[in-house]
Design an enzyme around this catalytic site. Structure first.
Site, PDB file in Angstrom:
ATOM      1  CB  SER A 235      -0.965  -0.045   1.191  1.00 50.32           C
ATOM      2  OG  SER A 235      -1.960   0.937   1.082  1.00 50.32           O
ATOM      3  CG  ASP A 356      -6.809  -2.447  -3.536  1.00 51.76           C
ATOM      4  OD1 ASP A 356      -7.331  -1.475  -2.967  1.00 51.76           O
ATOM      5  OD2 ASP A 356      -5.580  -2.632  -3.588  1.00 51.76           O
ATOM      6  CG  HIS A 386      -5.795  -2.055   0.120  1.00 48.52           C
ATOM      7  ND1 HIS A 386      -4.944  -1.647  -0.884  1.00 48.52           N
ATOM      8  CD2 HIS A 386      -5.304  -1.523   1.264  1.00 48.52           C
ATOM      9  CE1 HIS A 386      -3.987  -0.903  -0.374  1.00 48.52           C
ATOM     10  NE2 HIS A 386      -4.181  -0.808   0.935  1.00 48.52           N
TER      11      HIS A 386
END
Length: 419
Positions: A235, A356, A386
């Site tokens: 991320s 995501d 995610h």
């Protein structure tokens, strides 16, 4: 990479009670229980609940969206998380407390922690003279997956945690670093970089660059092969990993130079060109790559912007914290690496998650890297949202996909540098 289906066992008495509640007037009480934090003992039962009961619980929570490619357990996790109001709020301190409590709960559920030789906390001083915490993970040589080589003959993974540049630390991703160390057979160095909004961009990228520069000079202490550093992150950490790769490539050796003369990267003498270490590889897990373009450019923003584990509202708040008090423009490659100089970068292994909001921008970045002549491998985790690497103790499918992903990243390294 395929997702394994969790085993289903005979329903126990507590689960039978839950199933009965799902069809009773007490269901509102059950819904409230699901949405609140549960104990590790209760959470461990979730993978054993029959799929029809899981789906009934999802219906009770009443998610705005249903994602059929996710198995019922993942649907329940996403629904419960979405109902709680997202990952982050304007109150960053309260958000951090909740995030830390959640990661502590998840990691406390882990029964079989991947085996490694040792873990040690370290620190170094960044360019401002602030102490930055580090955590070093050393793999076992015997039975490791590092092709039976000792760590001193293998690269170091410098890992940058996710959390929207505002949440997380070396504790929140400790479990994942165990996985990363064990299933690669490589040493791992996790970096506790400064967080926004207290330290807006480019503070995090500066700390991560400084950590790589520091680690390059510590190859004997950290027990890895000189000049062999892989940057990795999930991320926001994926953003930082590729920003580090871009910035060090601009000021130092090219990836090709690294291949032919890795010893030069650890030298503290000579020209800037010869003394600046460049990562030999970048592993980017559902990375943030574009803080400039929005919904009209990336369909995944609309398709997965609610009902999963990272919402559009979360992304907007993280961006506000990271850039609100920053001197950098949102187009700056230090925050939006998709707009950076992309030729002559280290080989990249890019992972996106199917469910995501960031999946399109991660794939767009991988394709742009490839178009600029870089070696790139891109994979997508099916049925995963995610943040799935933080769900290894709760969701059997997420655990297996995480292991498969790490082993694929390791094989990518050996295919590029060892064959």
């Amino acid at each position: 990479m395929t997702q394994s289906r969790p085993r289903r066992f005979a329903i126990t008495a507590p689960l039978a009670k839950a199933a009965a509640l799902a069809n009773s007037p007490q269901s509102k009480h059950l819904q409230a229980k699901i949405q609140s934090q549960v104990s590790p003992q209760v959470a461990r039962l979730l993978p054993n609940i029959p799929e029809p009961v899981l789906l009934k619980l999802v219906q009770l929570i009443g998610p705005a969206k249903r994602f059929e490619s996710a198995d019922p357990l993942m649907q329940l996790i996403m629904a419960a998380t979405s109902k709680q109001g997202g990952l982050v709020t304007e109150d960053i301190k309260a958000s951090r407390r909740r995030f830390n409590q959640t990661t502590v709960l998840l990691q406390s559920m882990q029964r079989d922690v991947p085996d490694i030789a040792s873990v040690k906390d370290l620190s170094f001083d960044n360019r401002q003279g602030d102490a930055i915490k580090l955590r070093h993970y050393l793999p076992n040589v015997a039975g490791s997956t590092g092709k039976d080589k000792p760590p001193s003959e293998l690269p170091l993974i410098v890992f940058f945690h996710g959390g929207g540049f505002s949440l997380g630390d070396i504790e929140s991703h400790d479990e994942f670093c165990y996985y990363l160390c064990h299933y690669t057979g490589f040493c791992v160095l996790s970096v506790d970089y400064r967080l926004a909004p207290e330290a807006p961009a480019p503070a995090a990228s500066e700390d991560c660059i400084d950590a790589v520069l520091w680690a390059a000079k510590q190859h004997q202490t950290l027990a890895f092969k000189s000049g062999q550093i892989i940057v990795c992150g999930d991320s926001a950490g994926g953003n930082l990993a590729t920003v580090v790769s871009q910035q060090l490539s601009l000021s130092g050796l090219t990836a090709a130079d690294n291949l032919t003369d890795s010893s030069a990267t650890s030298s503290a003498q000579g020209s800037t060109h010869a003394s600046t270490p460049v990562p030999i590889m970048q592993w980017l897990i559902y990375p943030v790559t574009d803080n400039e373009r929005g919904q009209s450019h990336y369909p995944s923003y609309q398709n997965y912007g609610s009902g999963t584990l990272l919402s559009l509202e979360d992304k907007a708040l993280f961006k506000q914290f990271y850039l609100g008090n920053s001197s950098l423009d949102k187009l700056d490659p230090l925050v939006s690496p998709i707009h950076g100089k992309l030729d002559n970068l280290p080989p990249a292994f890019v992972v996106t998650a199917e469910l995501d909001v960031l999946s399109d921008e991660g794939e767009a970045y991988a394709q742009k890297l490839k178009a600029c002549g870089n070696k790139v491998e891109l994979i997508k985790a099916p049925g995963m949202p995610h943040g799935f690497v933080n769900l290894t103790s709760l969701h059997p499918g997420a655990r297996q996909i995480t292991i498969d992903m790490i082993e694929s990243m390791r094989e990518f390294y050996f295919a590029v540098y060892d064959e």
